[in-house]
Design a protein around this motif. Structure first.
Motif, mmCIF file in Angstrom:
data_model
loop_
_atom_site.group_PDB
_atom_site.id
_atom_site.type_symbol
_atom_site.label_atom_id
_atom_site.label_comp_id
_atom_site.label_asym_id
_atom_site.label_seq_id
_atom_site.Cartn_x
_atom_site.Cartn_y
_atom_site.Cartn_z
ATOM 1 N N ALA A 92 0.856 -1.191 0.000
ATOM 2 C CA ALA A 92 0.000 0.000 0.000
ATOM 3 C C ALA A 92 0.885 1.231 0.000
ATOM 4 O O ALA A 92 2.068 1.168 0.326
ATOM 5 N N SER A 93 0.306 2.353 -0.344
ATOM 6 C CA SER A 93 1.075 3.596 -0.348
ATOM 7 C C SER A 93 1.347 4.090 1.061
ATOM 8 O O SER A 93 2.144 5.006 1.257
ATOM 9 N N SER A 94 0.698 3.467 2.035
ATOM 10 C CA SER A 94 0.874 3.882 3.422
ATOM 11 C C SER A 94 0.644 2.689 4.344
ATOM 12 O O SER A 94 -0.242 1.864 4.093
ATOM 13 N N PRO A 95 1.415 2.588 5.431
ATOM 14 C CA PRO A 95 1.198 1.519 6.402
ATOM 15 C C PRO A 95 0.098 1.884 7.396
ATOM 16 O O PRO A 95 -0.047 1.243 8.434
ATOM 17 N N HIS A 96 -0.660 2.912 7.100
ATOM 18 C CA HIS A 96 -1.669 3.432 8.008
ATOM 19 C C HIS A 96 -2.676 2.358 8.419
ATOM 20 O O HIS A 96 -2.997 1.445 7.640
ATOM 21 N N TYR A 97 -3.182 2.517 9.619
ATOM 22 C CA TYR A 97 -4.177 1.602 10.198
ATOM 23 C C TYR A 97 -5.333 1.333 9.236
ATOM 24 O O TYR A 97 -5.859 0.219 9.170
ATOM 25 N N ILE A 98 -5.728 2.336 8.478
ATOM 26 C CA ILE A 98 -6.899 2.227 7.614
ATOM 27 C C ILE A 98 -6.731 1.159 6.529
ATOM 28 O O ILE A 98 -7.706 0.636 5.998
ATOM 29 N N ASN A 99 -5.477 0.802 6.211
ATOM 30 C CA ASN A 99 -5.226 -0.216 5.183
ATOM 31 C C ASN A 99 -5.091 -1.627 5.746
ATOM 32 O O ASN A 99 -4.952 -2.593 4.990
ATOM 33 N N GLN A 100 -5.117 -1.770 7.053
ATOM 34 C CA GLN A 100 -4.835 -3.066 7.656
ATOM 35 C C GLN A 100 -5.909 -4.125 7.386
ATOM 36 O O GLN A 100 -5.628 -5.321 7.416
ATOM 37 N N GLY A 101 -7.133 -3.697 7.120
ATOM 38 C CA GLY A 101 -8.201 -4.665 6.893
ATOM 39 C C GLY A 101 -8.412 -5.029 5.439
ATOM 40 O O GLY A 101 -9.391 -5.721 5.102
ATOM 41 N N ALA A 102 -7.503 -4.617 4.541
ATOM 42 C CA ALA A 102 -7.710 -4.815 3.106
ATOM 43 C C ALA A 102 -7.757 -6.280 2.679
ATOM 44 O O ALA A 102 -8.319 -6.614 1.648
ATOM 45 N N SER A 103 -7.148 -7.172 3.467
ATOM 46 C CA SER A 103 -7.119 -8.590 3.106
ATOM 47 C C SER A 103 -8.267 -9.378 3.725
ATOM 48 O O SER A 103 -8.319 -10.606 3.599
ATOM 49 N N ALA A 104 -9.196 -8.703 4.395
ATOM 50 C CA ALA A 104 -10.221 -9.387 5.181
ATOM 51 C C ALA A 104 -11.035 -10.386 4.369
ATOM 52 O O ALA A 104 -11.275 -11.519 4.812
ATOM 53 N N THR A 105 -11.462 -9.995 3.164
ATOM 54 C CA THR A 105 -12.302 -10.900 2.373
ATOM 55 C C THR A 105 -11.505 -12.103 1.875
ATOM 56 O O THR A 105 -12.033 -13.212 1.784
ATOM 57 N N VAL A 106 -10.236 -11.881 1.562
ATOM 58 C CA VAL A 106 -9.365 -12.978 1.125
ATOM 59 C C VAL A 106 -9.155 -13.962 2.276
ATOM 60 O O VAL A 106 -9.280 -15.184 2.104
ATOM 61 N N ILE A 107 -8.847 -13.426 3.432
ATOM 62 C CA ILE A 107 -8.610 -14.271 4.605
ATOM 63 C C ILE A 107 -9.861 -15.057 4.970
ATOM 64 O O ILE A 107 -9.803 -16.265 5.251
ATOM 65 N N GLN A 108 -11.011 -14.396 4.938
ATOM 66 C CA GLN A 108 -12.259 -15.072 5.282
ATOM 67 C C GLN A 108 -12.543 -16.231 4.331
ATOM 68 O O GLN A 108 -12.887 -17.335 4.772
ATOM 69 N N ILE A 270 19.835 10.230 -5.780
ATOM 70 C CA ILE A 270 18.656 10.117 -4.931
ATOM 71 C C ILE A 270 19.050 9.334 -3.692
ATOM 72 O O ILE A 270 19.397 8.153 -3.771
ATOM 73 N N ASP A 271 19.037 10.005 -2.525
ATOM 74 C CA ASP A 271 19.613 9.386 -1.337
ATOM 75 C C ASP A 271 18.632 8.593 -0.481
ATOM 76 O O ASP A 271 19.021 7.927 0.466
ATOM 77 N N GLY A 272 17.343 8.651 -0.774
ATOM 78 C CA GLY A 272 16.400 7.860 -0.010
ATOM 79 C C GLY A 272 16.321 8.257 1.444
ATOM 80 O O GLY A 272 16.235 7.398 2.329
ATOM 81 N N ASN A 273 16.330 9.542 1.696
ATOM 82 C CA ASN A 273 16.284 10.017 3.080
ATOM 83 C C ASN A 273 15.280 11.164 3.178
ATOM 84 O O ASN A 273 15.605 12.277 3.576
ATOM 85 N N TYR A 274 14.042 10.874 2.809
ATOM 86 C CA TYR A 274 13.006 11.907 2.714
ATOM 87 C C TYR A 274 12.306 12.139 4.047
ATOM 88 O O TYR A 274 12.170 13.254 4.512
ATOM 89 N N VAL A 275 11.857 11.048 4.664
ATOM 90 C CA VAL A 275 11.181 11.146 5.963
ATOM 91 C C VAL A 275 12.225 11.070 7.070
ATOM 92 O O VAL A 275 13.046 10.153 7.108
ATOM 93 N N THR A 276 12.206 12.037 7.960
ATOM 94 C CA THR A 276 13.138 12.078 9.082
ATOM 95 C C THR A 276 12.356 12.263 10.385
ATOM 96 O O THR A 276 11.120 12.377 10.372
ATOM 97 N N GLU A 277 13.062 12.317 11.481
ATOM 98 C CA GLU A 277 12.433 12.522 12.783
ATOM 99 C C GLU A 277 11.692 13.863 12.842
ATOM 100 O O GLU A 277 10.779 14.045 13.656
ATOM 101 N N GLY A 281 3.071 16.669 9.255
ATOM 102 C CA GLY A 281 1.955 16.495 8.344
ATOM 103 C C GLY A 281 1.742 15.046 7.954
ATOM 104 O O GLY A 281 1.934 14.133 8.753
ATOM 105 N N TYR A 282 1.348 14.821 6.704
ATOM 106 C CA TYR A 282 1.015 13.485 6.214
ATOM 107 C C TYR A 282 2.155 12.494 6.416
ATOM 108 O O TYR A 282 1.938 11.327 6.771
ATOM 109 N N TYR A 283 3.384 12.934 6.209
ATOM 110 C CA TYR A 283 4.522 12.013 6.215
ATOM 111 C C TYR A 283 4.988 11.638 7.622
ATOM 112 O O TYR A 283 5.811 10.739 7.780
ATOM 113 N N LYS A 284 4.434 12.286 8.622
ATOM 114 C CA LYS A 284 4.854 12.000 9.987
ATOM 115 C C LYS A 284 4.567 10.553 10.384
ATOM 116 O O LYS A 284 5.329 9.941 11.129
#
Length: 294
Positions: A92-108, A270-277, A281-284
């Motif tokens: 997913a584009s984000s590990p956010h909680y809202i995406n955690q149930g996306a596999s529910a129908t497959v698992i069921q 491209i150093d791959g160091n975009y999100v930091t401590e 906003g969104y990236y936090k």
């Protein structure tokens, strides 16, 4: 020697990257792995015997908070196999909680046939829909994914349980939204697809569409209504010839994840160091995810 079968659907390449990373990691541990594209199973292009595997994995992208109809179809057509150890992974584009149930129908669907789903994970990868991430973030996500894969491999070989939970009411609401996106939004989007003058009729899109929604008629590329909005045809076209006229904001140009990620990984600037401590906003919310991958 253990044998693992990994079955995956990948719209624009992110989930395929993870499936291949998993395969390579298992094989380094002397585990035999066989990869299957889910659309090849659903269309009967490829067959398999579930009992040939000691464990199986099922992977899919999160499309509109769900697993996509083709992944659900695969789960429903699997043979019964009581006690078969199974792990599920999703991108997913984000590990956010809202995406955690996306596999529910497959698992069921799989649990109803006796599969023992003991490990469920989510891996953040470059966004391919509406929001274009900075290339630094895309590279950072890939580098974290490599480490996440190693943990999944260790956990699954040790049969370490991991379950992603989500509020039941929220899951139902998201399922409703997903149904609307795939059954109405995707069809509306598909109605606006057309091949531009750049099209050389190579028919790659016809061959690669997971739902056989694209055809050639009298020398013209035609799009039907059986679209799942996976974006594969647009991003994989070698001539950038497929254009969207409806919901154009969902198309990223250029898209540098999935099929095109090598240009990022091989670019030393491209150093791959975009999100930091200090990210806000969104990236936090990515901060915790990246820490867990260290």
């Amino acid at each position: 020697m253990k044998r693992i079968g990994i079955f995956y659907f990948s719209g624009t390449g992110n989930t395929e990257i993870i499936a291949r990373l998993l395969s390579e990691s298992y094989e380094r541990k002397q585990i035999e792995v066989e990869l299957f594209r889910i659309e090849d199973i659903v269309t009967h292009k490829k067959s398999f015997a579930i009992n040939d595997f000691d464990m199986i994995g099922v992977g899919h992208p999160v499309l509109g908070f769900g697993a996509s109809g083709i992944t659900d179809q695969f789960a429903r057509m699997l043979p019964s196999c009581p006690g078969k150890k199974t792990f599920v992974f999703k991108t997913a584009s984000s590990p956010h909680y809202i995406n955690q149930g996306a596999s529910a129908t497959v698992i069921q669907a799989m649990e109803e046939k006796g599969y023992q789903i003991f490990h469920n994970s989510i891996i953040a990868m470059p966004c391919n829909w509406y929001i274009k991430y900075d290339d630094q973030l895309n590279k950072q996500l890939y580098e974290a994914a490599v480490k996440k894969v190693e943990k999944i491999v260790v956990d699954t070989l040790n049969e370490q349980e991991q379950h992603l939970k989500i509020n039941g009411l929220l899951r139902k609401l998201l399922r409703f939204l997903y149904y609307g996106e795939e059954h109405y939004g995707a069809r509306y989007f598909a109605k606006g697809l057309a091949a531009s003058a750049n099209c050389n009729r190579c028919k790659k899109c016809v061959r690669d569409c997971p739902t056989h929604n694209i055809s050639e008629t009298k020398g013209q590329i035609c799009f039907g209504a059986n679209c799942i909005w996976c974006m594969r045809c647009i991003y994989a076209c070698p001539n950038h010839a497929i254009q969207a006229k409806n919901l154009t904001g969902c198309v990223l140009d250029p898209y540098t994840g999935g099929f095109n990620i090598d240009q990022l990984l091989n670019n030393p600037r491209i150093d791959g160091n975009y999100v930091t401590e200090k990210s806000k906003g969104y990236y936090k919310h990515f901060i915790k995810y990246f820490k867990e991958a260290e």
